[in-house]
Design a protein around this motif. Structure first.
Motif, PDB file in Angstrom:
ATOM      1  N   ARG A 141       3.679   5.730  -5.635  1.00 47.32           N
ATOM      2  CA  ARG A 141       3.498   5.767  -7.098  1.00 47.32           C
ATOM      3  C   ARG A 141       2.373   6.706  -7.507  1.00 47.32           C
ATOM      4  O   ARG A 141       2.384   7.244  -8.601  1.00 47.32           O
ATOM      5  CB  ARG A 141       3.232   4.371  -7.637  1.00 47.32           C
ATOM      6  N   ALA A 142       1.408   6.905  -6.610  1.00 46.22           N
ATOM      7  CA  ALA A 142       0.298   7.820  -6.891  1.00 46.22           C
ATOM      8  C   ALA A 142       0.678   9.276  -6.637  1.00 46.22           C
ATOM      9  O   ALA A 142      -0.129  10.173  -6.847  1.00 46.22           O
ATOM     10  CB  ALA A 142      -0.915   7.434  -6.053  1.00 46.22           C
ATOM     11  N   GLY A 143       1.911   9.496  -6.155  1.00 43.28           N
ATOM     12  CA  GLY A 143       2.393  10.859  -5.948  1.00 43.28           C
ATOM     13  C   GLY A 143       2.329  11.353  -4.518  1.00 43.28           C
ATOM     14  O   GLY A 143       2.563  12.537  -4.262  1.00 43.28           O
ATOM     15  N   ILE A 144       2.019  10.487  -3.562  1.00 46.21           N
ATOM     16  CA  ILE A 144       1.972  10.892  -2.158  1.00 46.21           C
ATOM     17  C   ILE A 144       3.386  10.768  -1.593  1.00 46.21           C
ATOM     18  O   ILE A 144       3.991   9.696  -1.617  1.00 46.21           O
ATOM     19  CB  ILE A 144       0.994  10.012  -1.346  1.00 46.21           C
ATOM     20  N   THR A 166       0.837  -1.207   0.000  1.00 44.36           N
ATOM     21  CA  THR A 166       0.000   0.000   0.000  1.00 44.36           C
ATOM     22  C   THR A 166       0.868   1.252   0.000  1.00 44.36           C
ATOM     23  O   THR A 166       0.576   2.215  -0.717  1.00 44.36           O
ATOM     24  CB  THR A 166      -0.965  -0.010   1.206  1.00 44.36           C
ATOM     25  N   ILE A 167       1.944   1.243   0.768  1.00 43.71           N
ATOM     26  CA  ILE A 167       2.867   2.381   0.796  1.00 43.71           C
ATOM     27  C   ILE A 167       3.481   2.601  -0.587  1.00 43.71           C
ATOM     28  O   ILE A 167       3.567   3.737  -1.069  1.00 43.71           O
ATOM     29  CB  ILE A 167       3.982   2.182   1.854  1.00 43.71           C
ATOM     30  N   VAL A 168       3.890   1.525  -1.240  1.00 37.87           N
ATOM     31  CA  VAL A 168       4.456   1.633  -2.599  1.00 37.87           C
ATOM     32  C   VAL A 168       3.423   2.234  -3.539  1.00 37.87           C
ATOM     33  O   VAL A 168       3.735   3.128  -4.339  1.00 37.87           O
ATOM     34  CB  VAL A 168       4.938   0.259  -3.105  1.00 37.87           C
ATOM     35  N   ARG A 169       2.186   1.786  -3.454  1.00 37.89           N
ATOM     36  CA  ARG A 169       1.135   2.319  -4.331  1.00 37.89           C
ATOM     37  C   ARG A 169       0.858   3.796  -4.046  1.00 37.89           C
ATOM     38  O   ARG A 169       0.613   4.580  -4.960  1.00 37.89           O
ATOM     39  CB  ARG A 169      -0.136   1.494  -4.188  1.00 37.89           C
ATOM     40  N   LEU A 170       0.877   4.181  -2.763  1.00 39.12           N
ATOM     41  CA  LEU A 170       0.701   5.599  -2.434  1.00 39.12           C
ATOM     42  C   LEU A 170       1.833   6.432  -3.009  1.00 39.12           C
ATOM     43  O   LEU A 170       1.602   7.514  -3.563  1.00 39.12           O
ATOM     44  CB  LEU A 170       0.612   5.779  -0.912  1.00 39.12           C
ATOM     45  N   THR A 210      -6.466   5.024  -3.995  1.00 38.39           N
ATOM     46  CA  THR A 210      -5.294   4.165  -3.848  1.00 38.39           C
ATOM     47  C   THR A 210      -5.493   3.203  -2.684  1.00 38.39           C
ATOM     48  O   THR A 210      -5.182   2.012  -2.793  1.00 38.39           O
ATOM     49  CB  THR A 210      -4.022   5.016  -3.643  1.00 38.39           C
ATOM     50  N   LEU A 211      -5.999   3.697  -1.572  1.00 40.10           N
ATOM     51  CA  LEU A 211      -6.252   2.825  -0.423  1.00 40.10           C
ATOM     52  C   LEU A 211      -7.293   1.761  -0.767  1.00 40.10           C
ATOM     53  O   LEU A 211      -7.112   0.572  -0.450  1.00 40.10           O
ATOM     54  CB  LEU A 211      -6.697   3.641   0.786  1.00 40.10           C
ATOM     55  N   GLN A 212      -8.374   2.160  -1.419  1.00 38.69           N
ATOM     56  CA  GLN A 212      -9.418   1.199  -1.779  1.00 38.69           C
ATOM     57  C   GLN A 212      -8.901   0.160  -2.765  1.00 38.69           C
ATOM     58  O   GLN A 212      -9.156  -1.028  -2.590  1.00 38.69           O
ATOM     59  CB  GLN A 212     -10.629   1.924  -2.357  1.00 38.69           C
TER      60      GLN A 212
END
Length: 156
Positions: free
Chosen positions: A25-28, A19-23, A130-132
């Protein structure tokens, strides 16, 4: 002043890392992300990207740790008050009782809590999507105190 924090739970340390990696990658920015976890379930991202951990305890006495921006807030709060439990720290931020209970229950289930500091409200949809899409659960946003230091000092 207030700030908006978005909380979610991950069912494992691997799930939290993904989830951290996806956040990211989403720009967070990693500086806007925190992880709270039982000591036995520390995700790799807590050490690699989020700058170490501060240890706290739950009401039950179980020890947990916080990494990222919440670690810094909790350490500052600890120096300025006698608060040393997770619940007291979250209370000092102004997090409502039901949210504090939900987070503590999540940690007692040996799950990992992810928190995102939503500085830019335009990022809300990205954070929530991203979380969902990552399969995170118990997602909620809370309006909390900008500076727990001031609130704790006023309470003393």
């Amino acid at each position: 002043m207030t700030r908006i924090l978005v909380f979610a739970s991950a069912f494992s340390r691997l799930h939290a890392d993904l989830t951290i990696v996806r956040l990211k990658r989403a720009g967070i920015a990693p500086s806007l992300i925190s992880i709270i976890h039982p000591l036995s379930s520390r995700p790799n991202s807590a050490k690699c990207w989020l700058g170490g951990s501060a240890k706290l305890r739950l009401k039950s006495g179980e020890k947990i740790a916080a990494s990222g921006f919440l670690r810094q807030l909790f350490e500052e709060s600890r120096h300025d008050s006698t608060a040393d439990s997770f619940d007291e720290m979250l209370c000092s931020l102004g997090l409502p009782h039901e949210n504090r209970l939900s987070l503590e229950d999540t940690l007692l289930e040996n799950r990992v809590v992810i928190a995102i500091d939503a500085i830019d409200k335009a990022e809300f949809p990205t954070v929530f999507q991203t979380l969902q899409r990552s399969g995170a659960e118990k997602i909620f946003a809370a309006d909390v105190a900008r500076s727990p230091k001031r609130k704790l000092a006023a309470a003393a």
